[in-house]
Design a protein around this motif. Structure first.
Motif, PDB file in Angstrom:
ATOM      1  N   GLU A 143      -4.458  -1.892 -16.767  1.00  0.00           N
ATOM      2  CA  GLU A 143      -3.594  -0.401 -16.627  1.00  0.00           C
ATOM      3  C   GLU A 143      -2.682  -0.621 -15.562  1.00  0.00           C
ATOM      4  OE1 GLU A 143      -5.654   3.315 -15.980  1.00  0.00           O
ATOM      5  OE2 GLU A 143      -7.419   2.590 -17.290  1.00  0.00           O
ATOM      6  N   HIS A 144      -2.508  -0.244 -14.440  1.00  0.00           N
ATOM      7  CA  HIS A 144      -1.350  -0.434 -13.537  1.00  0.00           C
ATOM      8  C   HIS A 144      -1.625  -1.270 -12.380  1.00  0.00           C
ATOM      9  CE1 HIS A 144       0.503   3.189 -15.165  1.00  0.00           C
ATOM     10  NE2 HIS A 144      -0.462   3.951 -15.085  1.00  0.00           N
ATOM     11  N   ILE A 145      -2.481  -2.294 -12.556  1.00  0.00           N
ATOM     12  CA  ILE A 145      -2.972  -3.439 -11.459  1.00  0.00           C
ATOM     13  C   ILE A 145      -2.827  -4.831 -12.301  1.00  0.00           C
ATOM     14  CG2 ILE A 145      -4.876  -4.461 -10.372  1.00  0.00           C
ATOM     15  CD1 ILE A 145      -5.922  -1.522  -9.982  1.00  0.00           C
ATOM     16  N   PHE A 146      -1.880  -5.478 -11.717  1.00  0.00           N
ATOM     17  CA  PHE A 146      -1.605  -7.051 -12.115  1.00  0.00           C
ATOM     18  C   PHE A 146      -2.071  -7.802 -11.086  1.00  0.00           C
ATOM     19  CE2 PHE A 146       1.074 -10.864 -12.310  1.00  0.00           C
ATOM     20  CZ  PHE A 146       0.979 -11.111 -13.394  1.00  0.00           C
ATOM     21  N   THR A 147      -3.234  -8.791 -11.481  1.00  0.00           N
ATOM     22  CA  THR A 147      -3.472  -9.732 -10.348  1.00  0.00           C
ATOM     23  C   THR A 147      -3.124 -11.164 -11.114  1.00  0.00           C
ATOM     24  OG1 THR A 147      -5.291  -8.349 -10.191  1.00  0.00           O
ATOM     25  CG2 THR A 147      -5.510 -10.863  -9.521  1.00  0.00           C
ATOM     26  N   TRP A 164       6.616  -1.989  -9.377  1.00  0.00           N
ATOM     27  CA  TRP A 164       5.340  -3.000  -8.726  1.00  0.00           C
ATOM     28  C   TRP A 164       5.589  -3.133  -7.439  1.00  0.00           C
ATOM     29  CZ3 TRP A 164       1.265  -3.752 -11.765  1.00  0.00           C
ATOM     30  CH2 TRP A 164       1.291  -3.488 -13.211  1.00  0.00           C
ATOM     31  N   LYS A 165       4.410  -3.139  -6.631  1.00  0.00           N
ATOM     32  CA  LYS A 165       4.383  -3.721  -5.180  1.00  0.00           C
ATOM     33  C   LYS A 165       3.154  -4.482  -4.993  1.00  0.00           C
ATOM     34  CE  LYS A 165       7.541  -0.545  -3.690  1.00  0.00           C
ATOM     35  NZ  LYS A 165       8.638  -0.819  -2.473  1.00  0.00           N
ATOM     36  N   ILE A 166       3.241  -5.584  -4.169  1.00  0.00           N
ATOM     37  CA  ILE A 166       2.205  -6.049  -3.765  1.00  0.00           C
ATOM     38  C   ILE A 166       1.331  -5.412  -2.988  1.00  0.00           C
ATOM     39  CG2 ILE A 166       1.366  -8.145  -2.727  1.00  0.00           C
ATOM     40  CD1 ILE A 166       3.929  -9.694  -3.291  1.00  0.00           C
ATOM     41  N   GLU A 167       0.001  -5.288  -3.198  1.00  0.00           N
ATOM     42  CA  GLU A 167      -0.815  -4.534  -2.310  1.00  0.00           C
ATOM     43  C   GLU A 167      -1.780  -5.318  -1.513  1.00  0.00           C
ATOM     44  OE1 GLU A 167      -3.851  -1.473  -4.482  1.00  0.00           O
ATOM     45  OE2 GLU A 167      -1.941  -0.280  -3.651  1.00  0.00           O
ATOM     46  N   HIS A 168      -1.980  -6.513  -2.147  1.00  0.00           N
ATOM     47  CA  HIS A 168      -3.526  -7.244  -1.553  1.00  0.00           C
ATOM     48  C   HIS A 168      -2.999  -8.733  -1.707  1.00  0.00           C
ATOM     49  CE1 HIS A 168      -7.350  -8.220  -0.018  1.00  0.00           C
ATOM     50  NE2 HIS A 168      -7.310  -9.334  -0.693  1.00  0.00           N
TER      51      HIS A 168
END
Length: 133
Positions: free
Chosen positions: A78-82, A120-124
């Protein structure tokens, strides 16, 4: 879908590398979420404010930098890219007033991005290995 997301993330990586090379602090820091959790190789966890402070200090010493990365693995949900990436950076910094020190940093880590408001933003971030030579 994966191709579109990969292209968006790759474009942000390219923009970040250019901002780093040109010492464009605001552009560089804008890729990180305000809720960033960044686990460094030594195990300490810093937030965006601490990363901003460290980066601003670092930018003041950079003479030049060239950074690249290789994506080892990725997943999209969904809205998460790892992504798991290996980053290599060759950096020249000012040491004292007249001296320049050049070194290479190679680090591997997981980066979790979240898409909010079409950005998109880096969250972790979790860094698993880091070598300086």
């Amino acid at each position: 879908m994966d191709y579109k997301v990969l292209k968006e993330i790759d474009n942000i990586h390219q923009m970040a590398n250019e901002a780093l090379a040109k010492k464009q602090f605001d552009t560089y820091m804008n890729i990180f979420s305000d809720t960033l959790e960044y686990k460094q190789f030594d195990g300490s966890v810093i937030d965006k404010d601490t990363l901003s402070h460290n980066t601003l200090s670092y930018f003041g010493r950079i003479k030049n930098v060239h950074s690249q990365y290789d994506r080892v693995h990725y997943s999209v949900e969904e809205h998460i890219f790892t992504e798991n990436i290996i980053q290599k950076a060759r950096v020249s910094i000012k040491v004292f007033i007249f001296f320049i020190k050049t070194f290479t940093v190679e680090r591997e880590g997981n980066y979790i991005w979240r898409k909010k408001e079409n950005t998109w933003k880096i969250e972790h971030v979790e860094i698993f290995s880091e070598h300086i030579f």
